[in-house]
Design a protein around this motif. Structure first.
Motif, PDB file in Angstrom:
ATOM      1  N   ASP A   1       2.439  13.403  14.465  1.00  0.00           N
ATOM      2  CA  ASP A   1       2.635  12.872  13.260  1.00  0.00           C
ATOM      3  C   ASP A   1       1.128  12.563  12.294  1.00  0.00           C
ATOM      4  O   ASP A   1       0.437  11.815  13.184  1.00  0.00           O
ATOM      5  CB  ASP A   1       3.561  11.537  13.458  1.00  0.00           C
ATOM      6  CG  ASP A   1       3.709  10.977  11.872  1.00  0.00           C
ATOM      7  OD1 ASP A   1       3.154  11.233  11.101  1.00  0.00           O
ATOM      8  OD2 ASP A   1       4.028   9.721  12.111  1.00  0.00           O
TER       9      ASP A   1
ATOM     10  N   HIS B   1      -0.372   4.730  11.753  1.00  0.00           N
ATOM     11  CA  HIS B   1       0.667   4.651  12.684  1.00  0.00           C
ATOM     12  C   HIS B   1       0.087   3.486  13.661  1.00  0.00           C
ATOM     13  O   HIS B   1      -0.761   3.858  14.693  1.00  0.00           O
ATOM     14  CB  HIS B   1       0.907   5.804  13.652  1.00  0.00           C
ATOM     15  CG  HIS B   1       1.910   5.883  14.368  1.00  0.00           C
ATOM     16  ND1 HIS B   1       1.847   5.475  15.614  1.00  0.00           N
ATOM     17  CD2 HIS B   1       3.484   6.313  14.113  1.00  0.00           C
ATOM     18  CE1 HIS B   1       3.107   5.769  16.352  1.00  0.00           C
ATOM     19  NE2 HIS B   1       3.976   5.985  15.574  1.00  0.00           N
TER      20      HIS B   1
ATOM     21  N   ASP C   1       5.549  10.021  19.437  1.00  0.00           N
ATOM     22  CA  ASP C   1       6.782  10.483  18.363  1.00  0.00           C
ATOM     23  C   ASP C   1       7.576  11.475  18.824  1.00  0.00           C
ATOM     24  O   ASP C   1       7.609  11.849  19.978  1.00  0.00           O
ATOM     25  CB  ASP C   1       6.142  11.257  17.151  1.00  0.00           C
ATOM     26  CG  ASP C   1       5.052  12.515  17.330  1.00  0.00           C
ATOM     27  OD1 ASP C   1       5.683  13.159  18.237  1.00  0.00           O
ATOM     28  OD2 ASP C   1       4.167  12.574  16.927  1.00  0.00           O
TER      29      ASP C   1
ATOM     30  N   ASN D   1       0.227  10.475  10.167  1.00  0.00           N
ATOM     31  CA  ASN D   1       0.399   9.392   9.421  1.00  0.00           C
ATOM     32  C   ASN D   1      -1.041   8.560  10.052  1.00  0.00           C
ATOM     33  O   ASN D   1      -1.238   8.134  11.062  1.00  0.00           O
ATOM     34  CB  ASN D   1       1.500   8.672   9.612  1.00  0.00           C
ATOM     35  CG  ASN D   1       1.445   7.094   9.191  1.00  0.00           C
ATOM     36  OD1 ASN D   1       0.681   6.769   8.360  1.00  0.00           O
ATOM     37  ND2 ASN D   1       2.249   6.401   9.232  1.00  0.00           N
TER      38      ASN D   1
ATOM     39  N   ALA E   1       6.783   1.656  17.126  1.00  0.00           N
ATOM     40  CA  ALA E   1       5.673   1.221  16.477  1.00  0.00           C
ATOM     41  C   ALA E   1       5.216  -0.169  16.696  1.00  0.00           C
ATOM     42  O   ALA E   1       4.081  -0.537  16.958  1.00  0.00           O
ATOM     43  CB  ALA E   1       5.484   1.583  15.002  1.00  0.00           C
TER      44      ALA E   1
ATOM     45  N   THR F   1       0.189   3.761  17.683  1.00  0.00           N
ATOM     46  CA  THR F   1      -0.562   4.304  18.529  1.00  0.00           C
ATOM     47  C   THR F   1      -1.763   3.285  18.865  1.00  0.00           C
ATOM     48  O   THR F   1      -2.374   3.188  19.938  1.00  0.00           O
ATOM     49  CB  THR F   1      -1.419   5.693  17.811  1.00  0.00           C
ATOM     50  OG1 THR F   1      -0.187   6.608  17.552  1.00  0.00           O
ATOM     51  CG2 THR F   1      -2.363   6.328  18.533  1.00  0.00           C
TER      52      THR F   1
ATOM     53  N   ARG G   1       0.372  12.692  19.962  1.00  0.00           N
ATOM     54  CA  ARG G   1       1.032  12.477  18.557  1.00  0.00           C
ATOM     55  C   ARG G   1       0.739  13.562  17.683  1.00  0.00           C
ATOM     56  O   ARG G   1      -0.616  13.842  17.402  1.00  0.00           O
ATOM     57  CB  ARG G   1       0.793  11.044  18.069  1.00  0.00           C
ATOM     58  CG  ARG G   1       1.440  10.554  16.574  1.00  0.00           C
ATOM     59  CD  ARG G   1       1.338   9.245  16.247  1.00  0.00           C
ATOM     60  NE  ARG G   1      -0.182   8.792  15.971  1.00  0.00           N
ATOM     61  CZ  ARG G   1      -0.826   9.229  14.960  1.00  0.00           C
ATOM     62  NH1 ARG G   1      -0.288   9.690  13.972  1.00  0.00           N
ATOM     63  NH2 ARG G   1      -2.123   8.642  15.035  1.00  0.00           N
TER      64      ARG G   1
END
Length: 474
Positions: free
Chosen positions: A16, A21, A92, A18, A302, A24, A14
């Motif tokens: 991203d 998340h 992602d 964030n 997600a 994950t 990943r």
């Protein structure tokens, strides 16, 4: 004996950044509980994911905005450290696209689904997806891709305001620049202004007819298309709550049977020849009742853990079993099951759930991420509140400054007008007392004043104008 080939690790990828998340963490727990060695290639600094007991090792991720070539280079280094083939799970869209481009290079190092070349990139691109839906005769909101601001303005009027504005490749939008991947545009001027930022966003702007949300209208479908193209695991779900409200990620979802959504998702996969994990978003049109495909994400969603059947199978586990040539023994579906991202919907995490419930962060067998979440989320919320107050104060200060500037401008204009027309400034009136006078002078003055008043009355009678009542106003 485990159904899984535990000799084959899994690598979750990943870019991203964030820290919240939860998808994950769901993949880490799902595979880790099955006995699979889980490696995470993501920025987990300051994330509850790093606290999970099921994460075997964290690897340094590619830098923000990394190119597909840079992502492939990082994956080669991770493969060298693991020293045996692993199942690669992009988490992602940017990673799914990068893996698709570098498939031939990565195939000797990782176990990958047989996805046709370029397909992940094609369906992840919001503008390209409109063409895919048109070719497959799949309902999709009318979509226009303007060439410039003027055309964006005309397109907004043509579609009818409000319209949905999306960046074609949202994974290229730089963080911290104030741009969002999707926004509801309420004026044609706003559409034109947004189009001017296309270079900053890194991809084309598209405008899409707005399908109003409503009860029972937002749906999603998760699944895994195996080596034969059969869609396994997963199912259709209904979005109960979202964050932000009426748009964005699923804060609360419920596994809800829907034969129409199921059949449409399976048809799309079959006609495209899709292989691997998928996450589709649908919205039902309130007028026609048709389900419009809004997004096609070529990776796990997600909330994929919502669709965990009676045997514990979900789409990530299905992928590992299929790519290691193990049988997929699906259990019974569990409709009515609820998934809650408790940081976005804390009250929903406390309500009864007769059909069963899974929380995104808190789990009895892996408590550390849940504890870490609330500490980090509290800090996150405090920072957001502070920034919001600063912006509000800044806007108030700017409004005060504009008001002061307007007042000063009015004063300057008034002075300029008076100077230009020769009109003197208003005199300041100062009242003075008359000097004392003797009685004779007073009588003479009163008599003369009476004669003046009689003449004024006579003049007023002749002209029809009101009597002069301003004599005592000085």
């Amino acid at each position: 004996m485990s159904l899984f080939d535990t000799r084959v690790p899994a690598v979750l990828l990943r870019t991203d950044r964030n820290p919240f998340h939860h998808g994950t963490l769901g993949a880490v727990r799902s595979l880790g509980r099955a006995g699979v060695e889980v490696h995470v290639v993501a920025d987990c600094a300051g994330s509850p994911i790093a606290a999970s007991r099921y994460a075997r090792r964290l690897h340094t991720p590619p830098p923000p905005g990394a190119s597909p070539a840079e992502i492939a280079s990082v994956l080669r280094r991770v493969a060298a450290r693991i020293a045996r083939p692993a199942v690669l799970v992009p988490m992602d869209d940017a990673c799914a696209v990068a893996v698709g481009r570098a498939r031939d290079e990565l195939a000797p190092l990782y176990l990958l689904p047989g996805l046709p070349a370029g397909l992940a990139e094609r369906v992840a691109d919001k503008a390209e997806l409109a063409g895919v839906c048109a070719a497959l005769d799949v309902p999709h909101p009318e979509t226009l891709v303007p060439d410039g601001p003027a055309e964006a303005t005309r397109a907004a009027w043509r579609l009818g305001l409000p319209v949905v504005a999306k960046w074609s490749r949202p994974w290229l939008v730089p963080p911290g620049g104030g741009l969002r991947s999707t926004v509801l545009v309420r004026s044609a001027r706003e559409a034109g202004e947004l189009c001017r930022r296309a270079e900053e966003a890194g991809s084309r702007l598209l405008l899409q007819a707005f399908l109003p949300p409503g009860p029972d209208r937002d749906w999603f479908f998760h699944g895994y298309a195996d080596r034969s193209g059969t869609v396994r695991a997963g199912g259709p779900g209904r979005k109960i709550r979202s964050w932000p409200r009426r748009a964005g990620l699923t804060a609360v979802g419920r596994w809800t049977p829907n034969p129409g959504v199921q059949a449409l998702a399976e048809r799309v996969c079959a006609e495209l020849g899709y292989r691997g994990v998928l996450d589709l978003d649908f919205r039902r049109c309130g007028t026609t009742g048709r389900y419009h495909l809004l997004d096609f994400n070529p990776r796990p969603g997600a909330q994929f853990r919502l669709f965990t059947d009676s045997s514990g199978l979900d789409v990530v586990r299905a992928m590992h079993l299929d790519l290691t040539h193990r049988p997929l023994q699906q259990g019974a579906p569990r409709p009515g099951r609820v998934f809650v991202a408790e940081n976005y919907a804390p009250l929903s995490a406390l309500r009864p759930a007769p059909g069963g419930r899974e929380l995104a962060w808190n789990a009895p067998d892996d408590r550390a991420p849940g504890r870490a979440l609330w500490t980090l989320w509290g800090r996150h919320a405090a920072v957001r509140l502070r920034d919001r107050l600063r912006r509000a104060n800044s806007r108030a200060d700017q409004a005060d400054q504009r008001a002061d500037q307007a007042d000063r401008a009015d004063q300057r204009a008034d002075r300029a007008d008076r100077a230009g027309t020769g009109v003197p400034a208003r005199p300041r009136v100062v009242r003075q007392a008359h000097a004392p006078a003797d009685d004779h002078a007073d009588r003479d003055h009163d008599s003369e004043r009476d004669r003046d008043r009689d003449r004024d009355r006579e003049r007023g009678h002749r002209t029809g104008s009101p009597g002069d009542e301003r004599a005592g106003s000085h």
